[in-house]
Design an enzyme around this catalytic site. Sequence first.
Site, PDB file in Angstrom:
ATOM      1  N   ASP A 127      11.363  40.489  24.801  1.00  0.00           N
ATOM      2  CA  ASP A 127      10.907  39.469  25.736  1.00  0.00           C
ATOM      3  C   ASP A 127      11.160  39.843  27.190  1.00  0.00           C
ATOM      4  O   ASP A 127      10.996  39.024  28.085  1.00  0.00           O
ATOM      5  CB  ASP A 127      11.574  38.118  25.427  1.00  0.00           C
ATOM      6  N   GLY A 130       0.815  -1.206   0.000  1.00  0.00           N
ATOM      7  CA  GLY A 130       0.000   0.000   0.000  1.00  0.00           C
ATOM      8  C   GLY A 130       0.848   1.255   0.000  1.00  0.00           C
ATOM      9  O   GLY A 130       1.981   1.273   0.476  1.00  0.00           O
ATOM     10  N   SER A 131       0.300   2.341  -0.540  1.00  0.00           N
ATOM     11  CA  SER A 131       0.966   3.634  -0.474  1.00  0.00           C
ATOM     12  C   SER A 131       0.796   4.216   0.926  1.00  0.00           C
ATOM     13  O   SER A 131       0.048   3.698   1.754  1.00  0.00           O
ATOM     14  CB  SER A 131       0.388   4.583  -1.531  1.00  0.00           C
ATOM     15  N   GLY A 132       1.493   5.305   1.196  1.00  0.00           N
ATOM     16  CA  GLY A 132       1.456   5.913   2.525  1.00  0.00           C
ATOM     17  C   GLY A 132       2.641   5.531   3.385  1.00  0.00           C
ATOM     18  O   GLY A 132       2.773   6.010   4.514  1.00  0.00           O
ATOM     19  N   HIS A 184      -0.111   0.424   9.625  1.00  0.00           N
ATOM     20  CA  HIS A 184      -1.375   0.974   9.138  1.00  0.00           C
ATOM     21  C   HIS A 184      -2.236   1.462  10.303  1.00  0.00           C
ATOM     22  O   HIS A 184      -3.406   1.799  10.117  1.00  0.00           O
ATOM     23  CB  HIS A 184      -2.168  -0.081   8.360  1.00  0.00           C
TER      24      HIS A 184
END
Length: 591
Positions: free
Chosen positions: A409, A57-59, A229
């Site tokens: 600051d 799968g991609s990702g 996943h």
Amino acid sequence: MEPKRKLINSVDGCVDEALWGLVRASGGLSLLKGHRVVLRSDLDNLRGRVALLSGGGSGHEPAHGGYLGAGMLSAAVAGGVFASPPPASILAAILSLHAAGASGVLLIVKNYTGDRLNFGLAAEQARNRGVAVDVVIVAEDCAFDRPSKAGRRGLCGTIFIHKSVGTSCQLAGALAEEGSSLGRIVSKVTEVLQGVGTLGVSLSPCSVPGSLPSFELPPGVMELGLGIHGEPGIKRSKVASADEVVKTMIDHMTNPVSQSHLPLKPGDSVVVCVNNLGALSCLEMAVVTRAAVMCLEGRGVVVARVMSGSFMTSLEMAGVSLSLMRADQETLRLFDAKTGAPAWPNLSSVCVSGRDYVTDPPAASGRPQDDAHSDGPLSPVMRAALERVCSTLLEKRDELNALDRAAGDGDCGDTHAQAARAIQEWLQHHAVPGCPGRLLSVLAGLVQDKMGGSSGALYSLFLTAAAGHVTEEQSNAAAWARAMHAGTQAMRRYGGADPGDRTMLDALCPAVDELMKLTTAPPGGQMSVLRAAVQKAASGAESTRDLTARAGRASYIAAERVTLPDPGAVAVASVLRAVLESLEGGGGGVM
């Protein structure tokens, strides 16, 4: 709750566009028309050799397309995001490699049901067409003590198998490049897999484009042992320090009670992959890498190689996985082989453990403030001036802080007070050197170490540049004037500010311009020049009320909100006045 925004053009087109981006950025890759398949551009070089095909799968980028090149994969097949690629595309990739003259095709498959089914189906279809195909399943997840029937998951350790040139991607690749047979490669890969283990930890979920996060993780909680996943892990706990998290991970990975453990004993040699799951900063990754090396070496394990970076991600998941591979000399030889894969890091072939990684500074790099000095005729005068400057800055601490709160600051007084206290402490334990230049070098070192911030750097620049212009022999009024001018020019050159920019230079530059008259003033007129310079500094500081800040932190604030004098300019004017008062009280010895 809406899906998380991502920098893409469309949910439907993001995978194809990402593949195009990968291929267009690398001259060694090409796309197989009609499929989400990335191929090596030099397929002719595969003739008579075993080709390597992986995917999923991609990702998980840069996996797997980033690992194509000589010495690594021959092709990679991409599915949708977190979805297994279709058998038709896998088969098309196999046939393309076969048509290029490959003697066989080895499929490297992560142990997920969809990948096993689709790659398996394509392999059977290819065999029916006369292609020599074999499959290796990577299942190196160390999370579960008692894995289910589905077995251990395939994680980032897969890249160790992809590569025999580095630490995560080319075991099979180097063997294939050497012309080994399909059977020998399968045998070697199967052997190496017995010594590979991976475990991940996450501090946040990830989300497929167009969808909500795959799971929820409360703030301050981490999950150990989850899949790439977002599949559930084994335990949730409060986020701990990097050292503690890494120790927990390695303890779990090597626990012999677990059926999924990686056997590891003192004296074993390993390759370590510290893999960013997507959203950790480079700083965090370096901290985790240090922790992993220290933890393993503390167990007597020899860390042969380390790779740290993003190798198999889970979109934007904030987390890290550790992959370990036991490595003998043959495995390291394959791992160190060169590769043209775009995502493979340029690793050293020097063993990490046992390497001297600290370099001693040169002997001449000591700090001036630590040296012993002998005093001289000017020492009492300079000591008195310094004491007066320090007491003045400490008295003005609150005033300078209040001025700074309007445009910064609010710590201008604090930083000047830190410098003053550091100088006072040094004066208590050291003789003031008779050479003014040496004293200025000492002061430069003190403010650099103790003052901090841009003010510390600017004062140190000024003092360092001035120091070379006043010596024990050359310490008259003209020399001091030239020293002040040199220091001011250094501040302007490196700081980037000029008079009129509403900085300390608005007090310092008019004063120095006046002091340059000392180069021609007669001895009797030197104190009047100094008094005029101090008055110019005070007027310059007051004028900053009406100036628009063009440098420093105040330049980011709307001009109408900045109506008080610049605190840095006020501090400079106060220092010069303190010097004048000291000289007037002590007879003006430096003149």
